[in-house]
Every structure is written in C-alpha cells, then in structure tokens.
Scaffold this active site. Structure first.
Site, PDB file in Angstrom:
ATOM      1  N   CYS A  51      -8.814   3.083   1.224  1.00  0.00           N
ATOM      2  CA  CYS A  51      -9.014   4.411   1.420  1.00  0.00           C
ATOM      3  C   CYS A  51     -10.242   4.741   1.743  1.00  0.00           C
ATOM      4  O   CYS A  51     -11.107   4.449   1.085  1.00  0.00           O
ATOM      5  CB  CYS A  51      -8.667   5.479   0.094  1.00  0.00           C
ATOM      6  SG  CYS A  51      -8.670   7.280   0.323  1.00  0.00           S
ATOM      7  N   GLY A 109      -0.480   2.090  13.193  1.00  0.00           N
ATOM      8  CA  GLY A 109      -0.083   2.420  14.397  1.00  0.00           C
ATOM      9  C   GLY A 109       1.431   2.025  14.735  1.00  0.00           C
ATOM     10  O   GLY A 109       1.752   2.016  15.981  1.00  0.00           O
TER      11      GLY A 109
END
Length: 377
Positions: free
Chosen positions: A100, A215
């Site tokens: 993160c 992606g």
C-alpha cells in the site's frame, strides 16, 4: 477452517480500501462460489485497540469462504496480538500488506509498501504471524519502491523473506510504488507495469507460489496470465467496475464449473435479504448508502444503467426509503426485465497479447548473495 478445503486461489479479488468490505464480499460470493475474497487492509493496531468491538472489523458470513484477512502494521507485538484476536473468526489465510503506497500507511504509518525496504522486518513479521495461526500466510507487495526498483532488489526481498520465514506465496502488484508526489490512485496507473519481473520471479524461485496483480481487466486476460505460468491471478478495480461480467464468468472459465444460469434478479433478491438484516447493526451503520454501494456498478454498460444511478442518488436522499427492499423497489424500474432476467453472458475478449513482451524482456536470472539463512522445513 483451512485453505485446503477449497479450490486453489487461481483467481482472487484484491483487498481494496472502501471497496472489499462485508457488503461487497457478500455480493461477490453470490456471483462466484470459487473466487478467493480478501478483506480491506486492517491495521494490527485497530484490531488490538478495538478488542471489545471486533465483530465490526472481523466478522463475516460463513458463505464468504474462502476468505483472506489482510493486515498491516509495523509493531511485531501488536501484529502477534492481532492475529490471536482474529483467529476465532476462522479466516482461511492471513496476508501481510507490503504494497500500500498511501501516505497514511507508508508515510505516517511506516508500513505498507515502505516495508519492502526492510525485508528482515517483513520476515520477522511473517514468522510472528505464522507462529500465532494455523492457516497459511502470504505477502502482498509491489515490484519496488522509488529508486529501489531493480529486479535484483526485488529478488533480494523475495529471497530474504522466504528464506527467513515460512512465507511461500507472494502476491505481486507488477508496478513499483512512488512514495512522493503522486496519489494512491496515480500509483495504480503512472508507474509502468513490468510483467517481465513477475514471470522472472516464477522462473527464479520455482519452490515458491506467485500470484500476479495489476492491469488485468478481463477473464480472458486472467486465463492468459495463468497459461503463461502465473500460479494465481488477482484482479482489483475491474471486479468493482463490472462485478457481474467479471465475477460471473470466473467459476466456469477459470475453475471449470458448468456455465451458470444465475440472473441479476436472483442475486438482488438474496442481497436484499442480506442488506436488510445488517442495516443499523452497529448503531447508525451500516446505512442504506453503504449497503447499496457495491450494487452501483451491477448494471455496468447495460440499458437503463444511467437512469438507475440517477434514481439511486435520489433515493439515498428520500427519508421514506428505510429498507433495502424499498430502495430496490423504488429504483429497479429503470432496468429492463431483459437485463434483470438474463443469465451471465460469455466473458468479453481481452488482450491475449498483454503479456507477450514479458517473456521477451525477462531480466537475467537472479543469483542470491551468500548469506547465513534461517531455513524452514
């Protein structure tokens, strides 16, 4: 409950703050029976300091199995305590967040992706987690941080964590993180994807398991990633943007289940029962807006979608609509029956060559530096 009771995590939904809460996971499980679900990241300190209110953070419906608890933290004592407190809830795996890039996490919190710069601490944390649970433990990370983005540095991290702790499964977001100057949202798109790093890890660490993330937007791409050698595939935003078409094809396309005859109307009927059962469970929360939020993209690209969202916005402001049942009755008239009663359609074709350059661009094989290692049988 343990991970061995379920099919492998060939497909999982990424942990996403303000997305993969109990409500979203309930919706997801109504659509797919086999995808692995993740909680939002929960800080170890939150679990420790909310000891008297743990259900709010850790409770989930048993139907959500297989489910993974993702935690973050930088204090080994609190990490160990948090795992002990979470154990009674019966999660199937524990995942440690090393990916993160949020300033609150990687900045002030000094954990998340910043921990990739300290593999020794990550190994210690994973050892603490493993010592306090009977379920498998995994790490989710990026491929690098700021200028620490070479393939060898990534391999050093993987090698040190796996050789100095029981960690044998890594979920790799195939972008590096930039800690200064861009937002968490921009960190999901500006750093380029380097799938060649992921597939090189598969080559260079044959005794470990690797799940690819970043992606990947279609079921077709999930299938292609696995055919190229990924042990598992994790999808994030696409599974929130279009949950029906992405998740609805996972069981058949990835897990080999028969095609589903499930309809959106059937899912909504079950979700409505769930939603009305949890409204106000913790005082004012969850409220109608929170419970409905996972449904806002349920009709993505379908006729009536724009009008449905407009009606939903108005319904949120209507004080007479106090139940999920009344909310849906007020808004679903904008969606044609042909959409509500249609079974899941065949998965959309993605870009099967999305990984084509990865094998051509593979970096040279990694050679670990000689060092004294703590080995696990």
């Amino acid at each position: 409950m343990g991970a061995t009771h379920y099919l492998p995590p060939w497909f999982s939904i990424a942990p996403m703050m303000e997305f993969t809460d109990n409500h979203y996971r309930t919706l997801a499980r109504l659509i797919t029976k086999h995808a692995w679900l993740y909680t939002e990241m929960i800080a170890a300190e939150t679990i420790v300091y909310q000891k008297g209110n743990l259900d709010k953070y850790l409770a989930f419906n048993p139907d959500q199995h297989p489910i993974v608890l993702q935690i973050g933290g930088s204090d080994l004592t609190n990490i160990g305590k948090a795992i002990q407190l979470a154990n009674p809830y019966g999660y199937d795996e524990i995942n440690f967040n090393c990916g993160c890039p949020s300033p609150k996490v990687a900045g002030k919190g000094c954990f998340g992706v910043r921990l990739m710069l300290d593999p020794k601490f990550v190994a210690d944390a994973m050892s603490v987690i493993s010592a306090n649970t009977d379920v498998p433990v995994t790490v989710k990370c990026r491929i690098g941080v700021d200028n620490h983005d070479s393939y060898n540095e990534l391999c050093d991290f993987i090698h040190k964590v796996s050789s100095q702790s029981p960690t044998k499964h890594f979920i790799i977001h195939s972008r590096k993180a930039l800690l200064n100057g861009i937002s968490p949202k921009e960190n999901r798109s500006i750093p380029p994807l380097k799938y060649e790093y992921f597939y090189a890890l598969v080559r260079d660490f044959p005794d470990l398991q690797f799940t690819i993330n970043g992606g990947i937007n279609t079921v077709d791409e999930v299938h292609t990633a696995r055919m190229e050698g990924a042990h598992g595939v994790m999808v994030g935003r696409a599974a929130c943007k279009d949950p029906w078409n992405i998740l609805g094809n996972i069981d058949s396309a990835i897990y080999g289940a028969p095609p589903s005859s499930l309809t959106r109307r059937q899912v909504l009927e079950k979700y409505q029962v769930y939603g009305d059962s949890v409204l106000g469970l913790y005082g004012p929360n969850p409220n109608i807006r929170e419970v409905i939020r996972p449904l806002l993209n349920f009709f993505y690209s379908e006729p009536g979608n724009t009008l449905w969202k407009r009606k939903a916005d108005a319904a949120f402001m209507d004080p007479k609509l106090t139940t999920i049942k009344s909310f849906l009755k007020e808004t679903l008239g904008s969606i044609p029956d042909s959409v509500l009663d249609a079974p899941i359609s065949e998965a959309a074709i993605g870009f099967p060559d999305v990984f084509a350059d990865a094998k051509r661009l593979l970096p040279p094989p990694y050679v670990a530096e000689r060092e004294e290692e703590l080995l696990y049988a």
